[in-house]
Motif scaffolding. Structure first.
Motif, PDB file in Angstrom:
ATOM      1  N   GLY A 141       0.790  -1.225   0.000  1.00  0.00           N
ATOM      2  CA  GLY A 141       0.000   0.000   0.000  1.00  0.00           C
ATOM      3  C   GLY A 141       0.819   1.270   0.000  1.00  0.00           C
ATOM      4  N   ASN A 142       0.349   2.261   0.765  1.00  0.00           N
ATOM      5  CA  ASN A 142       1.051   3.533   0.898  1.00  0.00           C
ATOM      6  C   ASN A 142       1.027   3.965   2.364  1.00  0.00           C
ATOM      7  OD1 ASN A 142      -1.417   5.484   1.248  1.00  0.00           O
ATOM      8  ND2 ASN A 142      -1.902   4.277  -0.574  1.00  0.00           N
ATOM      9  N   LEU A 143       1.874   4.922   2.692  1.00  0.00           N
ATOM     10  CA  LEU A 143       2.099   5.252   4.097  1.00  0.00           C
ATOM     11  C   LEU A 143       1.778   6.717   4.403  1.00  0.00           C
ATOM     12  CD1 LEU A 143       5.500   3.385   4.514  1.00  0.00           C
ATOM     13  CD2 LEU A 143       3.204   2.512   4.955  1.00  0.00           C
ATOM     14  N   GLY A 144       1.387   6.967   5.644  1.00  0.00           N
ATOM     15  CA  GLY A 144       1.137   8.320   6.116  1.00  0.00           C
ATOM     16  C   GLY A 144      -0.287   8.800   5.968  1.00  0.00           C
ATOM     17  N   ALA A 145      -1.124   8.046   5.233  1.00  0.00           N
ATOM     18  CA  ALA A 145      -2.497   8.497   4.961  1.00  0.00           C
ATOM     19  C   ALA A 145      -3.345   8.532   6.226  1.00  0.00           C
ATOM     20  CB  ALA A 145      -3.143   7.598   3.910  1.00  0.00           C
ATOM     21  N   ALA A 146      -3.217   7.518   7.075  1.00  0.00           N
ATOM     22  CA  ALA A 146      -4.014   7.484   8.308  1.00  0.00           C
ATOM     23  C   ALA A 146      -3.652   8.651   9.215  1.00  0.00           C
ATOM     24  CB  ALA A 146      -3.804   6.157   9.035  1.00  0.00           C
ATOM     25  N   TYR A 147      -2.374   8.959   9.302  1.00  0.00           N
ATOM     26  CA  TYR A 147      -1.936  10.080  10.132  1.00  0.00           C
ATOM     27  C   TYR A 147      -2.466  11.405   9.588  1.00  0.00           C
ATOM     28  CZ  TYR A 147       1.178  13.250  12.644  1.00  0.00           C
ATOM     29  OH  TYR A 147       1.681  14.255  13.430  1.00  0.00           O
ATOM     30  N   MET A 148      -2.438  11.558   8.267  1.00  0.00           N
ATOM     31  CA  MET A 148      -2.972  12.778   7.666  1.00  0.00           C
ATOM     32  C   MET A 148      -4.478  12.881   7.875  1.00  0.00           C
ATOM     33  SD  MET A 148      -0.763  14.862   6.366  1.00  0.00           S
ATOM     34  CE  MET A 148      -0.014  14.567   7.948  1.00  0.00           C
ATOM     35  N   ARG A 157      11.524   5.860  -2.793  1.00  0.00           N
ATOM     36  CA  ARG A 157      10.762   4.624  -2.985  1.00  0.00           C
ATOM     37  C   ARG A 157       9.612   4.464  -1.981  1.00  0.00           C
ATOM     38  NH1 ARG A 157      15.565   0.110  -4.032  1.00  0.00           N
ATOM     39  NH2 ARG A 157      16.680   1.274  -5.655  1.00  0.00           N
ATOM     40  N   ILE A 158       9.530   5.343  -1.012  1.00  0.00           N
ATOM     41  CA  ILE A 158       8.466   5.230  -0.008  1.00  0.00           C
ATOM     42  C   ILE A 158       7.138   5.619  -0.647  1.00  0.00           C
ATOM     43  CG2 ILE A 158       7.581   6.109   2.183  1.00  0.00           C
ATOM     44  CD1 ILE A 158      10.494   6.510   3.055  1.00  0.00           C
ATOM     45  N   PRO A 159       6.160   4.718  -0.683  1.00  0.00           N
ATOM     46  CA  PRO A 159       4.890   4.994  -1.376  1.00  0.00           C
ATOM     47  C   PRO A 159       3.999   5.955  -0.591  1.00  0.00           C
ATOM     48  CG  PRO A 159       4.812   2.835  -0.334  1.00  0.00           C
ATOM     49  CD  PRO A 159       6.196   3.357  -0.111  1.00  0.00           C
ATOM     50  N   ILE A 160       3.592   7.041  -1.245  1.00  0.00           N
ATOM     51  CA  ILE A 160       2.754   8.065  -0.615  1.00  0.00           C
ATOM     52  C   ILE A 160       1.623   8.420  -1.566  1.00  0.00           C
ATOM     53  CG2 ILE A 160       2.687  10.453   0.222  1.00  0.00           C
ATOM     54  CD1 ILE A 160       5.664  10.068   1.010  1.00  0.00           C
ATOM     55  N   ASP A 161       0.396   8.425  -1.059  1.00  0.00           N
ATOM     56  CA  ASP A 161      -0.758   8.777  -1.875  1.00  0.00           C
ATOM     57  C   ASP A 161      -0.807  10.293  -2.111  1.00  0.00           C
ATOM     58  OD1 ASP A 161      -3.540   7.833  -2.941  1.00  0.00           O
ATOM     59  OD2 ASP A 161      -3.984   9.596  -1.707  1.00  0.00           O
ATOM     60  N   TYR A 162      -1.424  10.668  -3.224  1.00  0.00           N
ATOM     61  CA  TYR A 162      -1.530  12.076  -3.609  1.00  0.00           C
ATOM     62  C   TYR A 162      -2.232  12.901  -2.526  1.00  0.00           C
ATOM     63  CZ  TYR A 162      -2.979  16.221  -6.239  1.00  0.00           C
ATOM     64  OH  TYR A 162      -3.207  17.516  -6.645  1.00  0.00           O
ATOM     65  N   GLN A 163      -3.356  12.377  -1.992  1.00  0.00           N
ATOM     66  CA  GLN A 163      -4.086  13.120  -0.958  1.00  0.00           C
ATOM     67  C   GLN A 163      -3.240  13.324   0.297  1.00  0.00           C
ATOM     68  OE1 GLN A 163      -8.070  11.921   0.058  1.00  0.00           O
ATOM     69  NE2 GLN A 163      -8.701  11.698  -2.072  1.00  0.00           N
ATOM     70  N   LEU A 175      -0.808  21.492   5.689  1.00  0.00           N
ATOM     71  CA  LEU A 175      -0.529  21.650   7.115  1.00  0.00           C
ATOM     72  C   LEU A 175       0.924  22.010   7.400  1.00  0.00           C
ATOM     73  CD1 LEU A 175      -2.566  18.593   8.480  1.00  0.00           C
ATOM     74  CD2 LEU A 175      -3.251  20.997   8.479  1.00  0.00           C
ATOM     75  N   ASN A 176       1.697  22.223   6.312  1.00  0.00           N
ATOM     76  CA  ASN A 176       3.111  22.577   6.437  1.00  0.00           C
ATOM     77  C   ASN A 176       3.898  21.505   7.190  1.00  0.00           C
ATOM     78  OD1 ASN A 176       5.277  24.300   5.872  1.00  0.00           O
ATOM     79  ND2 ASN A 176       5.114  25.326   7.864  1.00  0.00           N
ATOM     80  N   LEU A 177       3.625  20.250   6.841  1.00  0.00           N
ATOM     81  CA  LEU A 177       4.331  19.115   7.430  1.00  0.00           C
ATOM     82  C   LEU A 177       5.191  18.434   6.373  1.00  0.00           C
ATOM     83  CD1 LEU A 177       1.404  17.526   9.483  1.00  0.00           C
ATOM     84  CD2 LEU A 177       3.311  18.852  10.399  1.00  0.00           C
ATOM     85  N   ASN A 178       6.296  17.850   6.799  1.00  0.00           N
ATOM     86  CA  ASN A 178       7.140  17.085   5.885  1.00  0.00           C
ATOM     87  C   ASN A 178       6.490  15.731   5.648  1.00  0.00           C
ATOM     88  OD1 ASN A 178       9.283  14.997   5.272  1.00  0.00           O
ATOM     89  ND2 ASN A 178      10.503  16.856   5.088  1.00  0.00           N
ATOM     90  N   VAL A 179       6.115  15.450   4.409  1.00  0.00           N
ATOM     91  CA  VAL A 179       5.337  14.248   4.116  1.00  0.00           C
ATOM     92  C   VAL A 179       6.129  12.966   4.386  1.00  0.00           C
ATOM     93  CG1 VAL A 179       5.913  14.092   1.647  1.00  0.00           C
ATOM     94  CG2 VAL A 179       3.712  13.229   2.475  1.00  0.00           C
ATOM     95  N   ILE A 180       7.436  12.994   4.177  1.00  0.00           N
ATOM     96  CA  ILE A 180       8.252  11.807   4.445  1.00  0.00           C
ATOM     97  C   ILE A 180       8.303  11.521   5.944  1.00  0.00           C
ATOM     98  CG2 ILE A 180      10.571  10.827   4.350  1.00  0.00           C
ATOM     99  CD1 ILE A 180       9.107  10.729   1.698  1.00  0.00           C
ATOM    100  N   THR A 181       8.419  12.573   6.743  1.00  0.00           N
ATOM    101  CA  THR A 181       8.390  12.400   8.199  1.00  0.00           C
ATOM    102  C   THR A 181       7.058  11.789   8.633  1.00  0.00           C
ATOM    103  OG1 THR A 181       9.860  14.286   8.524  1.00  0.00           O
ATOM    104  CG2 THR A 181       8.569  13.580  10.424  1.00  0.00           C
ATOM    105  N   CYS A 182       5.970  12.237   8.012  1.00  0.00           N
ATOM    106  CA  CYS A 182       4.649  11.684   8.335  1.00  0.00           C
ATOM    107  C   CYS A 182       4.560  10.212   7.936  1.00  0.00           C
ATOM    108  CB  CYS A 182       3.563  12.489   7.615  1.00  0.00           C
ATOM    109  SG  CYS A 182       3.433  14.200   8.173  1.00  0.00           S
ATOM    110  N   ALA A 183       5.113   9.872   6.770  1.00  0.00           N
ATOM    111  CA  ALA A 183       5.077   8.482   6.311  1.00  0.00           C
ATOM    112  C   ALA A 183       5.933   7.579   7.192  1.00  0.00           C
ATOM    113  CB  ALA A 183       5.561   8.406   4.858  1.00  0.00           C
ATOM    114  N   LEU A 184       7.050   8.119   7.684  1.00  0.00           N
ATOM    115  CA  LEU A 184       7.952   7.322   8.520  1.00  0.00           C
ATOM    116  C   LEU A 184       7.416   7.120   9.929  1.00  0.00           C
ATOM    117  CD1 LEU A 184      11.431   8.842   7.559  1.00  0.00           C
ATOM    118  CD2 LEU A 184      10.599   6.557   6.981  1.00  0.00           C
ATOM    119  N   ASN A 185       6.688   8.092  10.452  1.00  0.00           N
ATOM    120  CA  ASN A 185       6.341   8.080  11.873  1.00  0.00           C
ATOM    121  C   ASN A 185       4.853   8.149  12.180  1.00  0.00           C
ATOM    122  OD1 ASN A 185       9.175   8.260  12.964  1.00  0.00           O
ATOM    123  ND2 ASN A 185       9.141  10.116  11.736  1.00  0.00           N
ATOM    124  N   GLY A 186       3.997   8.249  11.152  1.00  0.00           N
ATOM    125  CA  GLY A 186       2.575   8.484  11.377  1.00  0.00           C
ATOM    126  C   GLY A 186       1.841   7.378  12.105  1.00  0.00           C
ATOM    127  N   GLY A 187       1.952   6.166  11.635  1.00  0.00           N
ATOM    128  CA  GLY A 187       1.284   5.040  12.288  1.00  0.00           C
ATOM    129  C   GLY A 187      -0.146   4.815  11.844  1.00  0.00           C
TER     130      GLY A 187
END
Length: 346
Positions: A172-179, A261-267, A275-287
């Motif tokens: 899948g992709n990462l960071g979406a739940a945190y966003m 290579r970290i998969p991130i959805d467009y939304q 929200l002025n957040l680093n999307v990679i940080t969100c994908a790495l740590n969001g949960g």
């Protein structure tokens, strides 16, 4: 929660409530001999199968906010979190028990909504509800879910089997739940005590990833079809960094993963920018993505690369090399885990 029709829990009592919520539940798995109605469920497992047991605890105000979390969705998510743990061991969930601690603000209709979500999740994954308990609470709602699953002997995948040169893969992709959570929290504040409706247009996907996540049964099935046996596996409930550190620590290995290579959805990317957040940080740590993170031997590269909705994001290295993220600019950064941050800890 229900505000129009309210039947107080006290009208049924504890045993009447359990009977009301579990009436009509039928058992579908051969291992489920008997369920709700006795002091314990009766299960029988084949000697050629390993038994897997996972327990999750969710607390109101810590793990969920009922201001914006419908109880039907909460029941669904609570079940999916447990199923995901079993899939992460390369097993199949078979039975579920649920225990609830309830304050007086909840009514029968609220619990019917919760059980509707729970039953829907179980029906989709072939899981039997075989028991549980209820208790009074003075602090809101507490949910304890135990899921029992099976796997043929010799096929259970743990976190400690990663080898040097193994490929690191995620579904899948990462960071979406945190966003999705950040959006809900923002709109909660923006619309508090105001007669306005939150604006979620164009953000439906990240909301669904937070409110109605899906355990990745189909990924496990596809790995079996392709005869790919992961060397290590874990589900992503606390963030990619945290979960990868678990695998590396227990396998006594290091890793290299690549930002590009970290998969991130467009939304997810759009919301992070908003929200002025680093999307990679969100994908790495969001949960709470409930995706699968796993390692496979490099010999399986072609097969795993061809799998739908799976991305190879890096590889395992010797423990002495440590854990690192390689940025788009080729800079090597030490991988750190912030893990899942609850609303109370923010």
């Amino acid at each position: 929660m229900n505000t129009n029709k309210r039947t107080e829990i006290s009208t049924l009592g504890e045993f009447g409530l359990i009977k009301h919520l579990t009436s009509g539940i039928t058992l579908g798995n051969k291992e489920s001999l008997s369920g709700v109605g006795d002091d314990a469920a009766v299960l029988r497992f084949d000697n050629n199968e390993e038994v897997l047991v996972s327990t999750d605890l969710m607390m109101e105000g810590i793990n969920f906010d009922l201001t914006y979390f419908p109880l039907k969705h909460l029941g669904y998510k609570a079940a999916m979190a447990g199923f995901s743990d079993i899939y992460a061991m390369n097993g199949n969930p078979k039975q579920l028990t649920v225990s609830l601690a309830l304050s007086k603000k909840f009514c029968i209709e609220d619990l019917e909504d919760f059980y509707d979500g729970l039953k829907l999740a179980c029906a989709q994954h072939g899981v039997d509800i075989v028991g549980g308990d209820t208790s009074a609470s003075v602090t809101g709602l507490a949910i304890s879910i135990t899921v029992i699953g099976t796997a043929p002997k010799g096929t259970v995948v743990k976190r400690n089997g990663a080898k040097v040169t193994d490929l690191i893969c995620v579904s899948g992709n990462l960071g979406a739940a945190y966003m999705g959570l950040q959006l809900l929290e923002r709109e909660k504040i923006a619309t508090a005590d105001k007669d306005v409706q939150p604006d979620f247009a164009g953000k439906e996907y990240i909301l669904e990833r937070q409110l109605k996540p899906e355990a990745r049964k189909e990924i496990i099935e596809k790995l079996r079809e392709e005869n790919i046996m992961p060397s290590a596996m874990i589900d992503i409930s606390d963030g990619l960094s945290s979960e990868l550190m678990h695998i590396c620590k227990q396998s006594k290995r290091g890793c290299r993963i690549y930002e590009e290579r970290i998969p991130i959805d467009y939304q997810t990317a759009i919301m992070a920018e908003e929200l002025n957040l680093n999307v990679i940080t969100c994908a790495l740590n969001g949960g709470e993505d409930y995706e699968l993170l796993f390692t496979v031997p490099i010999a399986d590269h072609e097969k795993v690369a061809a799998m739908k909705d799976v991305r190879i994001i890096g590889h395992i290295v010797d423990e002495s090399m440590g854990l690192a993220l390689i940025t788009r600019d080729g800079v090597e950064m030490e991988l750190k885990a912030q893990g899942w941050v609850t609303t109370e800890e923010k």
